[in-house]
Design a protein around this motif. Structure first.
Motif, PDB file in Angstrom:
ATOM      1  N   VAL A  67      40.562  36.964  36.215  1.00 18.27           N
ATOM      2  CA  VAL A  67      41.540  36.116  35.533  1.00 18.27           C
ATOM      3  C   VAL A  67      42.842  36.191  36.320  1.00 18.27           C
ATOM      4  CG1 VAL A  67      42.799  35.673  33.389  1.00 18.27           C
ATOM      5  CG2 VAL A  67      40.476  36.596  33.299  1.00 18.27           C
ATOM      6  N   TYR A  68      43.289  35.056  36.832  1.00 17.24           N
ATOM      7  CA  TYR A  68      44.522  34.970  37.606  1.00 17.24           C
ATOM      8  C   TYR A  68      45.645  34.455  36.718  1.00 17.24           C
ATOM      9  CZ  TYR A  68      41.239  35.418  41.429  1.00 17.24           C
ATOM     10  OH  TYR A  68      40.251  35.866  42.260  1.00 17.24           O
ATOM     11  N   LEU A  69      46.843  34.888  36.990  1.00 19.35           N
ATOM     12  CA  LEU A  69      48.018  34.519  36.197  1.00 19.35           C
ATOM     13  C   LEU A  69      47.863  34.980  34.753  1.00 19.35           C
ATOM     14  CD1 LEU A  69      48.568  30.900  37.598  1.00 19.35           C
ATOM     15  CD2 LEU A  69      49.612  33.035  38.381  1.00 19.35           C
ATOM     16  N   LEU A  77      46.504  39.801  37.988  1.00 20.72           N
ATOM     17  CA  LEU A  77      45.052  39.687  38.015  1.00 20.72           C
ATOM     18  C   LEU A  77      44.394  40.663  37.057  1.00 20.72           C
ATOM     19  CD1 LEU A  77      42.373  38.753  39.409  1.00 20.72           C
ATOM     20  CD2 LEU A  77      42.750  40.612  41.021  1.00 20.72           C
ATOM     21  N   TRP A  78      43.418  40.164  36.305  1.00 25.84           N
ATOM     22  CA  TRP A  78      42.528  41.010  35.531  1.00 25.84           C
ATOM     23  C   TRP A  78      41.157  40.888  36.188  1.00 25.84           C
ATOM     24  CZ3 TRP A  78      43.887  38.744  30.046  1.00 25.84           C
ATOM     25  CH2 TRP A  78      45.113  39.259  29.620  1.00 25.84           C
ATOM     26  N   ASP A 126      49.779  25.178  33.207  1.00 23.25           N
ATOM     27  CA  ASP A 126      49.841  26.144  32.098  1.00 23.25           C
ATOM     28  C   ASP A 126      48.500  26.753  31.721  1.00 23.25           C
ATOM     29  OD1 ASP A 126      52.598  25.935  31.857  1.00 23.25           O
ATOM     30  OD2 ASP A 126      52.420  24.206  30.533  1.00 23.25           O
ATOM     31  N   ALA A 127      47.470  26.556  32.539  1.00 14.76           N
ATOM     32  CA  ALA A 127      46.167  27.150  32.245  1.00 14.76           C
ATOM     33  C   ALA A 127      46.018  28.461  33.010  1.00 14.76           C
ATOM     34  CB  ALA A 127      45.038  26.199  32.637  1.00 14.76           C
ATOM     35  N   LEU A 128      45.319  29.410  32.378  1.00 14.91           N
ATOM     36  CA  LEU A 128      44.912  30.600  33.108  1.00 14.91           C
ATOM     37  C   LEU A 128      43.820  30.179  34.075  1.00 14.91           C
ATOM     38  CD1 LEU A 128      44.513  33.177  30.214  1.00 14.91           C
ATOM     39  CD2 LEU A 128      46.432  32.924  31.765  1.00 14.91           C
ATOM     40  N   LEU A 129      43.787  30.779  35.230  1.00 15.06           N
ATOM     41  CA  LEU A 129      42.729  30.481  36.185  1.00 15.06           C
ATOM     42  C   LEU A 129      41.697  31.588  36.112  1.00 15.06           C
ATOM     43  CD1 LEU A 129      44.929  29.340  39.188  1.00 15.06           C
ATOM     44  CD2 LEU A 129      43.847  27.933  37.423  1.00 15.06           C
ATOM     45  N   CYS A 130      40.424  31.206  36.042  1.00 15.46           N
ATOM     46  CA  CYS A 130      39.359  32.189  35.842  1.00 15.46           C
ATOM     47  C   CYS A 130      38.201  31.895  36.789  1.00 15.46           C
ATOM     48  CB  CYS A 130      38.880  32.131  34.396  1.00 15.46           C
ATOM     49  SG  CYS A 130      37.590  33.315  34.003  1.00 15.46           S
ATOM     50  N   ASP A 131      37.845  32.892  37.581  1.00 18.65           N
ATOM     51  CA  ASP A 131      36.699  32.807  38.472  1.00 18.65           C
ATOM     52  C   ASP A 131      35.615  33.700  37.894  1.00 18.65           C
ATOM     53  OD1 ASP A 131      35.137  32.199  40.677  1.00 18.65           O
ATOM     54  OD2 ASP A 131      36.044  33.735  41.944  1.00 18.65           O
TER      55      ASP A 131
END
Length: 157
Positions: free
Chosen positions: A61-63, A7-8, A42-47
């Protein structure tokens, strides 16, 4: 698939729409970025959500890829968005961050943080000079790879 670091958690200095943040992140990392609910392979997950304070856009940013340093990615996103982005630093000092400026510069800073029902609000960013009371309150500023930067001397009157 490239290895993932986890996680970022960043904060941006303006209220920015989620799609614009995801586009900047996708451009910086040259890979797809999706909302948490989309789950593209293969996508980054972003909240992206908004809180109060001087850095009202929170970016999770997850993964996150482990092939890119977090500060490098944040710097590239700050340039694309044209706003400063705060990134947690390598100390255990809760007020200390690395600020990625809109020109790509990375510098250590201290921030006042307050938890609210919406999330953490960050205010009053100031340079980490080593003389800040926040430096003395928690060990680590001088041991960080982001060393405090002494304030320029004031000219004699």
């Amino acid at each position: 698939m490239v290895g993932m670091a986890g996680l970022w958690n960043w904060s941006a200095a303006e209220r920015i729409e989620p799609e614009r943040v995801r586009n900047a992140l996708a451009g910086a990392l040259e890979r797809p970025v999706a909302e948490l609910v989309e789950g593209q392979p293969d996508a980054l997950l972003c909240d992206v959500y908004h809180v109060g304070g001087d850095f009202p856009t929170v970016i999770d940013v997850y993964l996150a890829p482990d092939s890119v340093a977090e500060e490098t990615a944040a710097s590239a996103v700050a340039v694309r968005l044209g706003v400063a982005v705060l990134v947690p630093d390598d100390t255990l000092n809760p007020s200390r961050y690395v600020c990625a400026d809109p020109d790509g510069t990375l510098r250590p800073v201290h921030v006042e943080e307050r938890e609210t029902a919406e999330g953490a609000e960050r205010r009053h960013v100031r340079p980490c000079t080593g003389a800040d009371p926040a430096c003395a309150a928690h060990p680590g500023c001088h041991r960080s790879r982001w060393r405090p930067v002494a304030a320029p001397e004031r000219p004699a009157a």
